[in-house]
Design a protein around this motif. Structure first.
Motif, PDB file in Angstrom:
ATOM      1  N   GLY A 375     -51.958 -27.224  43.447  1.00  0.00           N
ATOM      2  CA  GLY A 375     -50.590 -27.719  43.404  1.00  0.00           C
ATOM      3  C   GLY A 375     -50.479 -29.203  43.662  1.00  0.00           C
ATOM      4  N   SER A 376     -51.387 -29.739  44.461  1.00  0.00           N
ATOM      5  CA  SER A 376     -51.386 -31.187  44.709  1.00  0.00           C
ATOM      6  C   SER A 376     -51.746 -31.952  43.441  1.00  0.00           C
ATOM      7  N   LEU A 377     -52.713 -31.440  42.672  1.00  0.00           N
ATOM      8  CA  LEU A 377     -53.088 -32.093  41.417  1.00  0.00           C
ATOM      9  C   LEU A 377     -51.977 -31.963  40.375  1.00  0.00           C
ATOM     10  N   VAL A 378     -51.331 -30.799  40.350  1.00  0.00           N
ATOM     11  CA  VAL A 378     -50.228 -30.606  39.405  1.00  0.00           C
ATOM     12  C   VAL A 378     -49.082 -31.561  39.729  1.00  0.00           C
ATOM     13  N   ALA A 379     -48.792 -31.739  41.015  1.00  0.00           N
ATOM     14  CA  ALA A 379     -47.723 -32.659  41.400  1.00  0.00           C
ATOM     15  C   ALA A 379     -48.062 -34.097  41.017  1.00  0.00           C
ATOM     16  N   ALA A 380     -49.348 -34.472  41.125  1.00  0.00           N
ATOM     17  CA  ALA A 380     -49.748 -35.819  40.733  1.00  0.00           C
ATOM     18  C   ALA A 380     -49.570 -36.034  39.235  1.00  0.00           C
ATOM     19  N   LEU A 381     -49.997 -35.066  38.424  1.00  0.00           N
ATOM     20  CA  LEU A 381     -49.841 -35.203  36.975  1.00  0.00           C
ATOM     21  C   LEU A 381     -48.374 -35.133  36.566  1.00  0.00           C
ATOM     22  N   GLU A 382     -47.615 -34.302  37.238  1.00  0.00           N
ATOM     23  CA  GLU A 382     -46.184 -34.212  36.949  1.00  0.00           C
ATOM     24  C   GLU A 382     -45.487 -35.534  37.227  1.00  0.00           C
ATOM     25  N   THR A 383     -45.885 -36.187  38.308  1.00  0.00           N
ATOM     26  CA  THR A 383     -45.295 -37.489  38.628  1.00  0.00           C
ATOM     27  C   THR A 383     -45.773 -38.567  37.671  1.00  0.00           C
ATOM     28  N   GLY A 384     -47.058 -38.545  37.342  1.00  0.00           N
ATOM     29  CA  GLY A 384     -47.597 -39.573  36.451  1.00  0.00           C
ATOM     30  C   GLY A 384     -47.101 -39.456  35.024  1.00  0.00           C
ATOM     31  N   ALA A 385     -46.907 -38.233  34.541  1.00  0.00           N
ATOM     32  CA  ALA A 385     -46.452 -38.032  33.165  1.00  0.00           C
ATOM     33  C   ALA A 385     -44.940 -38.053  33.038  1.00  0.00           C
ATOM     34  N   GLY A 386     -44.228 -37.884  34.147  1.00  0.00           N
ATOM     35  CA  GLY A 386     -42.777 -37.900  34.091  1.00  0.00           C
ATOM     36  C   GLY A 386     -42.156 -36.646  33.519  1.00  0.00           C
ATOM     37  N   ARG A 387     -42.851 -35.525  33.594  1.00  0.00           N
ATOM     38  CA  ARG A 387     -42.313 -34.252  33.100  1.00  0.00           C
ATOM     39  C   ARG A 387     -42.931 -33.106  33.885  1.00  0.00           C
ATOM     40  N   LYS A 388     -42.183 -32.035  33.980  1.00  0.00           N
ATOM     41  CA  LYS A 388     -42.639 -30.858  34.704  1.00  0.00           C
ATOM     42  C   LYS A 388     -43.450 -29.955  33.780  1.00  0.00           C
ATOM     43  N   PRO A 389     -44.285 -29.096  34.340  1.00  0.00           N
ATOM     44  CA  PRO A 389     -45.044 -28.163  33.490  1.00  0.00           C
ATOM     45  C   PRO A 389     -44.115 -27.239  32.705  1.00  0.00           C
ATOM     46  N   ASP A 390     -44.480 -26.984  31.479  1.00  0.00           N
ATOM     47  CA  ASP A 390     -43.731 -26.031  30.670  1.00  0.00           C
ATOM     48  C   ASP A 390     -43.943 -24.600  31.153  1.00  0.00           C
ATOM     49  N   VAL A 391     -45.137 -24.310  31.626  1.00  0.00           N
ATOM     50  CA  VAL A 391     -45.469 -22.964  32.086  1.00  0.00           C
ATOM     51  C   VAL A 391     -46.342 -23.090  33.335  1.00  0.00           C
ATOM     52  N   VAL A 392     -46.002 -22.334  34.381  1.00  0.00           N
ATOM     53  CA  VAL A 392     -46.852 -22.166  35.560  1.00  0.00           C
ATOM     54  C   VAL A 392     -47.302 -20.717  35.563  1.00  0.00           C
ATOM     55  N   CYS A 393     -48.602 -20.496  35.458  1.00  0.00           N
ATOM     56  CA  CYS A 393     -49.123 -19.150  35.197  1.00  0.00           C
ATOM     57  C   CYS A 393     -49.355 -18.324  36.454  1.00  0.00           C
ATOM     58  N   GLY A 394     -49.690 -18.947  37.558  1.00  0.00           N
ATOM     59  CA  GLY A 394     -50.140 -18.192  38.721  1.00  0.00           C
ATOM     60  C   GLY A 394     -49.016 -17.713  39.613  1.00  0.00           C
ATOM     61  N   LYS A 395     -49.424 -17.045  40.685  1.00  0.00           N
ATOM     62  CA  LYS A 395     -48.475 -16.597  41.701  1.00  0.00           C
ATOM     63  C   LYS A 395     -47.850 -17.821  42.385  1.00  0.00           C
ATOM     64  N   PRO A 396     -46.591 -17.727  42.792  1.00  0.00           N
ATOM     65  CA  PRO A 396     -45.704 -16.560  42.906  1.00  0.00           C
ATOM     66  C   PRO A 396     -44.718 -16.408  41.750  1.00  0.00           C
ATOM     67  N   THR A 397     -44.961 -17.029  40.614  1.00  0.00           N
ATOM     68  CA  THR A 397     -44.006 -16.980  39.515  1.00  0.00           C
ATOM     69  C   THR A 397     -43.987 -15.589  38.885  1.00  0.00           C
ATOM     70  N   THR A 398     -42.840 -15.245  38.341  1.00  0.00           N
ATOM     71  CA  THR A 398     -42.720 -13.967  37.625  1.00  0.00           C
ATOM     72  C   THR A 398     -43.393 -14.012  36.266  1.00  0.00           C
ATOM     73  N   LYS A 399     -43.747 -15.214  35.804  1.00  0.00           N
ATOM     74  CA  LYS A 399     -44.443 -15.342  34.522  1.00  0.00           C
ATOM     75  C   LYS A 399     -45.761 -14.582  34.538  1.00  0.00           C
ATOM     76  N   LEU A 400     -46.450 -14.623  35.651  1.00  0.00           N
ATOM     77  CA  LEU A 400     -47.732 -13.931  35.762  1.00  0.00           C
ATOM     78  C   LEU A 400     -47.546 -12.427  35.595  1.00  0.00           C
ATOM     79  N   PHE A 401     -46.488 -11.884  36.177  1.00  0.00           N
ATOM     80  CA  PHE A 401     -46.285 -10.437  36.060  1.00  0.00           C
ATOM     81  C   PHE A 401     -45.889 -10.056  34.645  1.00  0.00           C
ATOM     82  N   ARG A 402     -45.099 -10.877  33.960  1.00  0.00           N
ATOM     83  CA  ARG A 402     -44.759 -10.570  32.575  1.00  0.00           C
ATOM     84  C   ARG A 402     -45.992 -10.596  31.679  1.00  0.00           C
ATOM     85  N   LEU A 403     -46.878 -11.565  31.922  1.00  0.00           N
ATOM     86  CA  LEU A 403     -48.123 -11.590  31.163  1.00  0.00           C
ATOM     87  C   LEU A 403     -48.979 -10.366  31.488  1.00  0.00           C
TER      88      LEU A 403
END
Length: 539
Positions: A375-403
């Motif tokens: 999550g620390s690396l994702v936050a760094a890339l999110e800040t550097g690129a100026g956009r949030k991830p389109d998809v977060v695959c792992g827990k605790p998101t419900t996306k993982l359960f739908r997959l």
């Protein structure tokens, strides 16, 4: 009019919170003693209707009787003062005097539920409570680190535990982990190294595999990703997992930044040194790699290094960026990934797909430290690129359960209902939040890096997010939970404490249990709070 005056006076006394509601040890209301008994309370009008006319004391309510507080006796009865004259039971006095932790003790474990979690988290201390965990379940979604093994060592009796869940209870076992540093094949090999040879590749559902499924769905036909090549910031296990999602002719790029392939001298055709991941963070050099051949060529171009000794970023055709936990993460790699996520501003092409395997902020270590995680690396890339991830695959998101549901449906296992799943893990912010988000049963084990004391305090985050971190059940370890289900664990010295509880206290605890999730069958209430079985639940 007199009755309205009576109610107004009672209301004013309640508002001002005067001393009129305290019991009066010196005065007793003769009217209440004559008109009804404490065991059978009667209303004011009923008492007047059934009072014998021969009794002269029955006429006393007609007189303006007042006590030292200035409140009419009937008003004192309406506001419930009569109950204050009754002595407080012994178990209630103990409860009021000692608002301590709710400790559950058996011969094998001791679980402490903080006061803030009482009534929300139920400790698994009896066979009946363990049956409540698995009753009607089809799937057991188990975390790996801290639940199956500790510091690369398996928990005691873990093989027998998994065999009991799979064979005796008939549960489908799935190892759901946020670890994206290894592929599913690597995880199977790790299970074999710790002596678990019966784990198959289909039983592992990691965040790296979830990223692969996400890439497949993003393709034209939903089976293979054919929109372009993929830039991977992660270990070799994530790269190997994602290659299975690509259509023929497409490749992953990222490991070339860490290590040059055999036969390459690290120079491009112009004699300039190629930009690698461990190079100093030189902004002028990094910005040149967009349209100049300063990056190492992809491994898919092997055999043509003489003609492709370097490549520009714009010629790589990056259509997706996937980031996981990268043990060789550097600012240079961060800058290259940020440029790939911003390339649509220069080329006019659609935005590159931004996928994060998980957002775990920290990674626990055997020494007790919590180091920066994915999550620390994702936050760094999110800040550097100026956009949030389109998809977060792992827990605790419900996306993982739908997959997970889609993957099970493709395997012919039908639809997976969240209420049929039991999520077991050691982390509150990922495992427990994941189970609560999807509506599954959550069981917290203390063999990992977090305990119930690590539940976020009130005010540190939104109340809805904080309550998602609270598990429904708590147990020392997964083998202990299975022992409880088998009835092996016995209660020592605690069953006698239940006999000392009054009927009111039993009903109070049964009411707390009935308010928890999921609804408790009556058989479970009798088993957990009845007098017949041994119950390990005492304050």
């Amino acid at each position: 009019n007199s009755f309205c005056t009576l109610l107004d006076r009672s209301r004013s006394c309640l508002t001002q919170q005067t001393e009129c509601f305290k019991p009066l040890p010196s005065q007793k209301n003769r009217f209440r003693e004559k008109t009804h008994t404490p065991s059978r309370p009667r209303s004011f009008f009923a008492s007047r209707a059934h009072t014998p006319s021969t009794n002269t004391r029955s006429l006393e309510p007609r007189k303006p009787l007042r006590n030292s507080s200035g409140l009419h006796p009937v008003a004192r009865r309406l506001v419930g003062t009569q109950h204050q004259h009754q002595p407080t039971p012994a178990h209630q006095q103990l409860q009021l005097q000692t608002p301590t932790m709710f400790r559950v003790t058996t011969s094998r474990l001791s679980i402490i539920v903080p006061p803030a979690l009482q009534g929300l988290t139920l400790p698994v201390t009896t066979p009946g409570r363990a049956r409540q965990v698995f009753d009607g379940a089809r799937y057991a979604l188990l975390d790996c680190g801290g639940t199956i093994w500790q510091a690369e060592k398996p928990l005691p009796k873990i093989n027998e535990t998994i065999a009991y869940l799979r064979d005796d209870l008939g549960l489908q076992i799935r190892f759901v982990t946020n670890n994206a540093t290894a592929s599913r094949a690597d995880t199977v090999e790790k299970f074999k190294r710790i002596g678990m040879d019966n784990v198959t590749k289909d039983e592992i559902f990691s965040s790296a595999y979830a990223a692969q499924v996400t890439l497949r769905r993003a393709g034209t036909d939903g089976t293979k990703f054919d929109r372009g090549n993929v830039l991977v910031l992660g270990n070799d296990g994530l790269d190997a997992e994602l290659q299975d999602a690509l259509a023929p002719g497409f490749f992953t790029y990222g490991k070339e930044l860490k290590k040059l392939h055999e036969g390459h001298d690290g120079m491009n055709c112009d004699g300039e040194r190629l930009l690698r991941q461990d190079a100093p963070y030189d902004i002028r050099l990094i910005q040149r790699c967009w349209d100049e051949p300063l990056l190492p060529p992809p491994a898919a171009w092997a055999g043509s290094y003489q003609t492709h000794r370097g490549v520009a970023l714009k010629n790589l055709g990056i259509a997706a960026v996937v980031i996981g936990l990268d043990f060789m993460f550097t600012p240079t790699a961060l800058a290259i990934a940020a440029m790939a996520l911003q390339q649509h501003k220069r080329t006019g092409n659609p935005k590159a797909l931004f996928i994060a395997t998980n957002t775990d902020p920290q990674m626990p270590t055997p020494g007790g430290w919590h180091l920066p995680g994915c999550g620390s690396l994702v936050a760094a890339l999110e800040t550097g690129a100026g956009r949030k991830p389109d998809v977060v695959c792992g827990k605790p998101t419900t996306k993982l359960f739908r997959l997970f549901q889609e993957s099970e449906a493709l395997r012919g296992n039908g639809h997976v209902c969240p209420s049929e799943c039991v999520v077991v893990g050691d982390r509150l912010s990922t495992d427990m939040a994941f189970g609560n988000n999807v509506g599954a049963r959550t069981v917290h084990v203390t063999t990992g890096c977090e305990t119930l004391d690590d539940v976020p305090a009130e005010g540190t985050m939104s109340e809805s997010r904080r309550r998602k971190c609270i598990p429904q059940f708590a147990v020392e370890s997964l083998p202990e939970l299975v022992d409880m289900h088998q009835g092996v664990a016995t209660d020592v010295g605690v069953a006698s404490a239940l006999a000392a509880l009054s009927a009111d206290e039993r009903r109070r605890r049964a009411h707390l249990l009935s308010r928890s999730r999921p609804p408790v069958p009556r058989s479970m209430l009798r088993d957990s709070f009845g007098a017949a079985p041994a119950v390990a639940s005492a304050e």
